[in-house]
Design a protein around this motif. Structure first.
Motif, PDB file in Angstrom:
ATOM      1  N   ALA A 206       0.833  -1.205   0.000  1.00 28.68           N
ATOM      2  CA  ALA A 206       0.000   0.000   0.000  1.00 28.68           C
ATOM      3  C   ALA A 206       0.865   1.252   0.000  1.00 28.68           C
ATOM      4  O   ALA A 206       0.397   2.343  -0.317  1.00 28.68           O
ATOM      5  N   LYS A 207       2.132   1.107   0.345  1.00 28.54           N
ATOM      6  CA  LYS A 207       3.026   2.261   0.475  1.00 28.54           C
ATOM      7  C   LYS A 207       3.914   2.466  -0.753  1.00 28.54           C
ATOM      8  O   LYS A 207       4.821   3.299  -0.735  1.00 28.54           O
ATOM      9  N   ASN A 208       3.696   1.640  -1.785  1.00 22.83           N
ATOM     10  CA  ASN A 208       4.492   1.778  -3.004  1.00 22.83           C
ATOM     11  C   ASN A 208       5.997   1.602  -2.745  1.00 22.83           C
ATOM     12  O   ASN A 208       6.832   2.376  -3.206  1.00 22.83           O
ATOM     13  N   ILE A 209       6.315   0.564  -1.958  1.00 27.49           N
ATOM     14  CA  ILE A 209       7.711   0.233  -1.658  1.00 27.49           C
ATOM     15  C   ILE A 209       7.977  -1.142  -2.230  1.00 27.49           C
ATOM     16  O   ILE A 209       7.091  -2.009  -2.217  1.00 27.49           O
ATOM     17  N   ARG A 210       9.181  -1.398  -2.727  1.00 29.81           N
ATOM     18  CA  ARG A 210       9.521  -2.714  -3.235  1.00 29.81           C
ATOM     19  C   ARG A 210       9.622  -3.665  -2.039  1.00 29.81           C
ATOM     20  O   ARG A 210      10.330  -3.385  -1.069  1.00 29.81           O
ATOM     21  N   VAL A 211       8.893  -4.761  -2.112  1.00 32.25           N
ATOM     22  CA  VAL A 211       8.908  -5.733  -1.016  1.00 32.25           C
ATOM     23  C   VAL A 211       9.522  -7.026  -1.537  1.00 32.25           C
ATOM     24  O   VAL A 211       9.066  -7.564  -2.541  1.00 32.25           O
ATOM     25  N   THR A 212      10.570  -7.525  -0.889  1.00 39.30           N
ATOM     26  CA  THR A 212      11.205  -8.762  -1.347  1.00 39.30           C
ATOM     27  C   THR A 212      11.290  -9.759  -0.204  1.00 39.30           C
ATOM     28  O   THR A 212      11.056  -9.416   0.962  1.00 39.30           O
ATOM     29  N   ARG A 213      11.628 -10.987  -0.568  1.00 45.00           N
ATOM     30  CA  ARG A 213      11.774 -12.057   0.424  1.00 45.00           C
ATOM     31  C   ARG A 213      12.958 -12.896  -0.047  1.00 45.00           C
ATOM     32  O   ARG A 213      13.098 -13.134  -1.259  1.00 45.00           O
ATOM     33  N   PRO A 214      13.853 -13.343   0.865  1.00 48.63           N
ATOM     34  CA  PRO A 214      14.979 -14.182   0.421  1.00 48.63           C
ATOM     35  C   PRO A 214      14.461 -15.390  -0.349  1.00 48.63           C
ATOM     36  O   PRO A 214      13.384 -15.912  -0.055  1.00 48.63           O
ATOM     37  N   ALA A 215      15.235 -15.823  -1.373  1.00 45.04           N
ATOM     38  CA  ALA A 215      14.796 -16.919  -2.241  1.00 45.04           C
ATOM     39  C   ALA A 215      14.735 -18.249  -1.510  1.00 45.04           C
ATOM     40  O   ALA A 215      15.583 -18.561  -0.680  1.00 45.04           O
ATOM     41  N   HIS A 216      13.698 -19.019  -1.833  1.00 46.27           N
ATOM     42  CA  HIS A 216      13.659 -20.440  -1.474  1.00 46.27           C
ATOM     43  C   HIS A 216      14.581 -21.185  -2.424  1.00 46.27           C
ATOM     44  O   HIS A 216      14.784 -20.753  -3.552  1.00 46.27           O
ATOM     45  N   GLY A 217      15.061 -22.332  -2.049  1.00 43.32           N
ATOM     46  CA  GLY A 217      15.834 -23.129  -3.002  1.00 43.32           C
ATOM     47  C   GLY A 217      16.607 -24.231  -2.325  1.00 43.32           C
ATOM     48  O   GLY A 217      16.477 -24.465  -1.126  1.00 43.32           O
TER      49      GLY A 217
END
Lengths: 198, 198
Positions: B162-173
């Protein structure tokens, strides 16, 4: 992390505890940070109290606040039997079974030539002294069933047989609830060889 | 064992540490008894020092002696990226990789309705405050890959989108050195779905 030298020092100190690696030490340290100060004070005080008050019983070598320890001082314990163990915690393990009513003798280790531990580093001389007055009729050698423990047991057995004392060792066998399939074959072999009438 | 009340008290106190049951506590206590008094004094003092000196950074929530902490105070860290983690130790884990140069935000927990922990019990409001001035362009949600951690990640992602920020998460693998045969199939499935050109 160069953030907190005090914290790193605690992690270092905790890493010296047996079975505690750097990761576990860090986990414990973070736990400490989150605890109430009163509890941490109690823990710190108890550590010092133990170190200052706990000594080894001059007779059996068990940890105790009073010397002799409660077991050595208890007239109801059977003084004709001495159970020899490697470490003080082994006394607790055997006491928990309520199956033994004699006395104890803690060796504080086991014979291990590779670690430079021979019979003279263990409390064997004091054990022999306890046998001198002829009260003791049986010595149960309850050292661990490991190479070191077995070596120590053999060494003691040889010394004790010369003294005309009954020498016993706790039975090998299948553990209670033990599934034959999952018990190692040496244990099963010995258990079969030592089978009892049913 | 009624032998040594001080000793029993130490076992009790040590049993309150995470991952330490009564047996491990007894093992640790026996170890303490055998150590030099000077070391036990150092350990007791360091425990108190940590409790008295270590606080949580008012910006990121990491454990620190100085407020703000060394990472928040370091002008070389990229203030456009914030990595959100559950616990202070997660910061150490990520720092150890030397793969991340942004800032951190420690939630001090994860959403867990069963334990009565909702978003308002976590440091989420202070995270939102840090985003207000528009410096932060990316939030890496590095909560654990557990049910609680994933729930928390989903909750945060919704707030942040909602804040127009890039949201990431460390990769699974697949872990480095991981043998496909021994990696669980969900992980392998996600790793295959997220395959990268080689």
């Amino acid at each position: 992390m160069k953030t907190a030298p005090t914290f790193d020092k605690l992690v270092d100190e905790l890493s010296r505890l047996p079975g505690v690696g750097p990761r576990t030490a860090a986990r414990l340290a973070f736990f400490i940070v989150k605890q109430p100060e009163a509890w941490v004070e109690t823990l710190a005080k108890t550590l010092l109290d133990v170190k200052r008050k706990i000594r080894f019983c001059s007779i059996c070598g068990q940890t105790t606040e009073e010397d002799p320890c409660a077991i050595c001082a208890d007239p109801r314990r059977d003084s004709r039997v001495i159970c020899v163990v490697e470490e003080p915690q082994d006394v607790i393990t055997i006491e928990r079974t309520h199956a033994y009513h004699g006395r104890y003798h803690v060796l504080h280790g086991a014979i291990s030539p590779l670690d430079g531990i021979g019979p003279e580093q263990l409390r064997i001389e004091s054990l022999m002294k306890r046998l001198e007055d002829g009260t003791v009729q049986e010595v149960v050698i309850a050292t661990n069933f490991t190479t070191k423990g077995e070596t120590t047991a053999l060494y003691l057995a040889r010394l004790l047989h010369a003294k005309n004392i009954r020498v016993t060792r706790p039975a090998h066998g299948i553990p209670l609830g033990g599934n034959l399939e999952y018990v190692d074959e040496n244990t099963v072999g010995q258990a079969v060889a030592a089978r009892q009438s049913f």
